[in-house]
Design a protein around this motif. Sequence first.
Motif, PDB file in Angstrom:
ATOM      1  N   GLU A  45      34.578  97.473  31.662  1.00 28.14           N
ATOM      2  CA  GLU A  45      33.327  96.758  31.419  1.00 28.14           C
ATOM      3  C   GLU A  45      33.587  95.270  31.209  1.00 28.14           C
ATOM      4  N   VAL A  46      32.562  94.457  31.499  1.00 29.18           N
ATOM      5  CA  VAL A  46      32.614  93.022  31.218  1.00 29.18           C
ATOM      6  C   VAL A  46      31.857  92.802  29.912  1.00 29.18           C
ATOM      7  N   VAL A  47      32.533  92.198  28.927  1.00 24.51           N
ATOM      8  CA  VAL A  47      31.904  91.942  27.631  1.00 24.51           C
ATOM      9  C   VAL A  47      31.915  90.449  27.353  1.00 24.51           C
ATOM     10  N   LYS A  48      30.949  90.017  26.554  1.00 24.23           N
ATOM     11  CA  LYS A  48      30.870  88.605  26.164  1.00 24.23           C
ATOM     12  C   LYS A  48      31.234  88.485  24.692  1.00 24.23           C
ATOM     13  N   SER A  49      32.008  87.467  24.396  1.00 24.28           N
ATOM     14  CA  SER A  49      32.379  87.190  23.015  1.00 24.28           C
ATOM     15  C   SER A  49      32.502  85.686  22.847  1.00 24.28           C
ATOM     16  N   GLU A  50      31.689  85.142  21.972  1.00 27.66           N
ATOM     17  CA  GLU A  50      31.688  83.702  21.691  1.00 27.66           C
ATOM     18  C   GLU A  50      31.530  82.886  22.967  1.00 27.66           C
ATOM     19  N   GLY A  51      30.623  83.321  23.850  1.00 25.13           N
ATOM     20  CA  GLY A  51      30.337  82.586  25.073  1.00 25.13           C
ATOM     21  C   GLY A  51      31.313  82.830  26.207  1.00 25.13           C
ATOM     22  N   GLU A  52      32.372  83.549  25.984  1.00 23.73           N
ATOM     23  CA  GLU A  52      33.363  83.850  27.019  1.00 23.73           C
ATOM     24  C   GLU A  52      33.145  85.261  27.547  1.00 23.73           C
ATOM     25  N   LYS A  53      33.432  85.466  28.840  1.00 30.88           N
ATOM     26  CA  LYS A  53      33.348  86.792  29.440  1.00 30.88           C
ATOM     27  C   LYS A  53      34.759  87.357  29.587  1.00 30.88           C
ATOM     28  N   TYR A  54      34.904  88.625  29.199  1.00 32.79           N
ATOM     29  CA  TYR A  54      36.189  89.310  29.313  1.00 32.79           C
ATOM     30  C   TYR A  54      35.974  90.635  30.042  1.00 32.79           C
ATOM     31  N   THR A  55      36.911  90.985  30.911  1.00 37.52           N
ATOM     32  CA  THR A  55      36.870  92.276  31.600  1.00 37.52           C
ATOM     33  C   THR A  55      37.874  93.201  30.928  1.00 37.52           C
ATOM     34  N   LEU A  56      37.366  94.302  30.409  1.00 34.90           N
ATOM     35  CA  LEU A  56      38.241  95.289  29.763  1.00 34.90           C
ATOM     36  C   LEU A  56      39.044  96.035  30.831  1.00 34.90           C
TER      37      LEU A  56
END
Length: 111
Positions: free
Chosen positions: A62-73
């Motif tokens: 999944e793609v998650v957002k944290s503090e304005g950044e996107k991360y792909t798990l």
Amino acid sequence: MPSADAVNAYLPRSPEGNISASVISIYGGVTQGGQNSVITLNKGARDGLESGHVLALYHKGEVVKSEGEKYTLPDERYGLVFVFRVFKKVSYALVMQTRLPVQLLDRANTP
């Protein structure tokens, strides 16, 4: 009495090479399957798949957002399939074990 080749064709084993296939169909025309479902993979004999190969199932991370950044798990491994019928470009596999629903376009890779 079955021949030795027929018996050896169904011995569960990992492929020698690296296989990366996609689930392109689930028997019954549904979009999700579970344990004991039959699925179709987009790889076959020309890609090195053989009857008896065991592959691991993966959901796309999944793609998650944290503090304005996107991360792909990372992709999540959730089950195993047993390839029982192989054609030139596609193959059929039985879902042997799963803890999540099998969905179209999930990956089936060498464990």
